[in-house]
Scaffold this active site. Structure first.
Site, short mmCIF file in Angstrom:
data_model
loop_
_atom_site.label_atom_id
_atom_site.label_comp_id
_atom_site.label_asym_id
_atom_site.label_seq_id
_atom_site.Cartn_x
_atom_site.Cartn_y
_atom_site.Cartn_z
N SER A 146 0.86 -1.18 0.00
CA SER A 146 0.00 0.00 0.00
C SER A 146 0.90 1.23 0.00
O SER A 146 2.06 1.14 0.44
CB SER A 146 -0.85 0.01 1.28
OG SER A 146 -1.53 1.24 1.42
N TYR A 159 -2.25 -1.50 10.45
CA TYR A 159 -2.23 -1.69 8.99
C TYR A 159 -0.96 -1.10 8.38
O TYR A 159 -0.25 -1.75 7.61
CB TYR A 159 -3.48 -1.04 8.39
CG TYR A 159 -3.61 -1.19 6.89
CD1 TYR A 159 -4.13 -2.36 6.34
CD2 TYR A 159 -3.24 -0.17 6.02
CE1 TYR A 159 -4.26 -2.51 4.97
CE2 TYR A 159 -3.36 -0.31 4.65
CZ TYR A 159 -3.89 -1.49 4.13
OH TYR A 159 -4.00 -1.62 2.75
N1 LIG Z 1 -8.62 -0.87 -1.58
C1 LIG Z 1 -7.61 -0.05 -1.36
O1 LIG Z 1 -7.77 1.18 -1.38
C2 LIG Z 1 -6.22 -0.59 -1.09
C3 LIG Z 1 -5.17 0.32 -1.05
C4 LIG Z 1 -3.89 -0.14 -0.81
C5 LIG Z 1 -3.66 -1.49 -0.62
N2 LIG Z 1 -4.71 -2.37 -0.65
C6 LIG Z 1 -4.40 -3.78 -0.42
O2 LIG Z 1 -4.88 -4.55 -1.49
C7 LIG Z 1 -5.16 -5.88 -1.03
C8 LIG Z 1 -6.56 -6.25 -1.48
O3 LIG Z 1 -7.46 -5.39 -0.83
P1 LIG Z 1 -8.90 -5.02 -1.39
O4 LIG Z 1 -9.00 -3.55 -1.35
O5 LIG Z 1 -9.22 -5.77 -2.61
O6 LIG Z 1 -9.76 -5.54 -0.14
P2 LIG Z 1 -11.02 -6.49 -0.02
O7 LIG Z 1 -11.44 -6.40 1.40
O8 LIG Z 1 -12.02 -6.18 -1.07
O9 LIG Z 1 -10.40 -7.93 -0.35
C9 LIG Z 1 -9.52 -8.56 0.54
C10 LIG Z 1 -9.76 -10.06 0.45
O10 LIG Z 1 -8.87 -10.69 1.37
C11 LIG Z 1 -9.59 -11.71 2.01
N3 LIG Z 1 -9.06 -12.01 3.34
C12 LIG Z 1 -9.08 -11.22 4.44
N4 LIG Z 1 -8.63 -11.89 5.50
C13 LIG Z 1 -8.31 -13.15 5.07
C14 LIG Z 1 -7.84 -14.32 5.72
N5 LIG Z 1 -7.61 -14.36 7.04
N6 LIG Z 1 -7.65 -15.43 4.96
C15 LIG Z 1 -7.91 -15.43 3.64
N7 LIG Z 1 -8.38 -14.36 2.99
C16 LIG Z 1 -8.59 -13.23 3.70
C17 LIG Z 1 -11.00 -11.14 2.14
O11 LIG Z 1 -11.98 -12.15 2.39
C18 LIG Z 1 -11.19 -10.44 0.82
O12 LIG Z 1 -11.77 -11.26 -0.17
C19 LIG Z 1 -4.98 -5.84 0.47
O13 LIG Z 1 -3.72 -6.38 0.83
C20 LIG Z 1 -5.05 -4.37 0.81
O14 LIG Z 1 -4.36 -4.05 1.98
C21 LIG Z 1 -5.98 -1.96 -0.87
#
Ligand SMILES: NC(=O)c1ccc[n+]([C@@H]2O[C@H](COP(=O)([O-])OP(=O)(O)OC[C@H]3O[C@@H](n4cnc5c(N)ncnc54)[C@H](O)[C@@H]3O)[C@@H](O)[C@H]2O)c1
Length: 280
Positions: A146, A159
């Site tokens: 991130s 986080y």
């Molecule tokens: N959305 C944003 O703005 C953003 C920004 C920077 C980084 N990210 C990173 O991108 C990645 C994806 O995030 P996203 O935004 O798609 O989020 P999201 O919440 O839509 O998806 C995350 C997925 O991870 C799964 N997950 C969570 N805990 C878990 C566990 N214990 N075991 C197995 N699966 C698990 C969830 O069920 C979900 O399907 C993450 O690492 C997040 O930190 C997201």
């Protein structure tokens, strides 16, 4: 585009039920890879992601696993290899977040975030990388971090710390795995339209409106807009990229102060583009 093709490769994507994970899985399938998709047991959407992949003519194996159960991960990785064959690409995408003031973060909350965002990345990568080496593959490991790995954001102490730790883990593993032809990089998104913050105790729409003003490109990313960076890191074109990161943040980190609103008015014919990503 053949240079970015992934035909004959198999990719494991964690957190594939929705959000960025689904976008990463479908982009890898479009590039020709077969997929192993994992998410929490019972996660809604995992089957739908698998159907999207199969609709693109690629194989999709679904394997549910709570990644926070880190002691199970070596066996989990072994079973995946038995069922799917050698894994060429690992995308450590699953992640979780909570919005809490620093003094209100309980040990349970702290360790929940750390186990998913950091510990699981390490222990899954540890075994999958061993397999990649044993199989003699030019492996590709991509850790989704991130912009919060690089600059802080209030309310996200656990986080932010977890993502920064994964960045240094990325560098360390890149050095250790380089002699084996396995690359390790991180992909650092900015703000992306996904449900990751849907349970945050805040006014989501008001926050997004305020945040948009801080983003030089003026909007959150769609998940699909992060997939180009992944395809570069996952394929042959990324062979000489290791131990580094690609930031996909619409320019947020480039801007120390959102001054554009305080600039003198336009006097020439220069006009800004609409902030919805369309062309004027
Ligand atoms: N959305 C944003 O703005 C953003 C920004 C920077 C980084 N990210 C990173 O991108 C990645 C994806 O995030 P996203 O935004 O798609 O989020 P999201 O919440 O839509 O998806 C995350 C997925 O991870 C799964 N997950 C969570 N805990 C878990 C566990 N214990 N075991 C197995 N699966 C698990 C969830 O069920 C979900 O399907 C993450 O690492 C997040 O930190 C997201």
């Amino acid at each position: 585009m053949n240079r970015f093709g992934l035909t004959g490769r198999t990719a494991l994507v964690t957190g594939a039920a929705r959000g960025l994970g689904r976008a990463f899985a479908t982009a890898l399938a479009e590039a020709g890879a077969d997929l192993v998709l994992t998410d929490l047991p019972g996660a809604e959407g995992l089957t739908e992601t698998a159907e999207l992949v199969r609709g693109l003519g690629r194989r999709a194996l679904v394997a549910e696993q709570d990644l926070s159960r880190t002691r199970e991960l070596p066996d989990f990785a072994d079973r995946l290899r038995e069922r799917a064959g050698p894994l060429h690409i690992l995308v450590n995408n699953a992640g979780t977040a909570a919005l809490e003031r620093f003094n209100e973060i309980t040990p349970d909350s702290w360790y929940r975030v750390m186990r998913v965002n950091l510990d699981a990345v390490f222990f899954l990568t540890q075994r999958v990388a061993e397999h990649m080496i044993a199989d003699g593959l030019p492996g590709r490991i991509v850790n989704v971090t991130s912009k919060n790995a690089l600059v802080a954001e209030a309310g996200l102490a656990h986080y932010n710390a977890s993502k920064a730790a994964v960045d240094l883990l990325t560098q360390t593993l890149a050095v250790e795995l380089a002699p084996h032809g396995v690359t390790v990089n991180s992909l650092a998104p900015g703000m992306v339209e996904t449900p990751i913050d849907s349970e945050f105790p805040f006014d989501r729409d008001a926050f997004e409106a305020a945040y948009r003003d801080r983003i030089p490109l003026g909007r959150y990313a769609r998940p699909e807009e992060c997939t180009g960076a992944l395809l570069l890191l996952a394929g042959d074109e990324g062979a000489y990229l290791t131990g580094t990161r690609i930031v996909v943040d619409g320019g947020v980190l480039a801007d120390q102060m959102p001054r554009t609103a305080f600039m003198p008015p336009y006097v020439s014919s220069l006009r800004p583009r609409p902030k919805d990503g369309t062309t004027p």
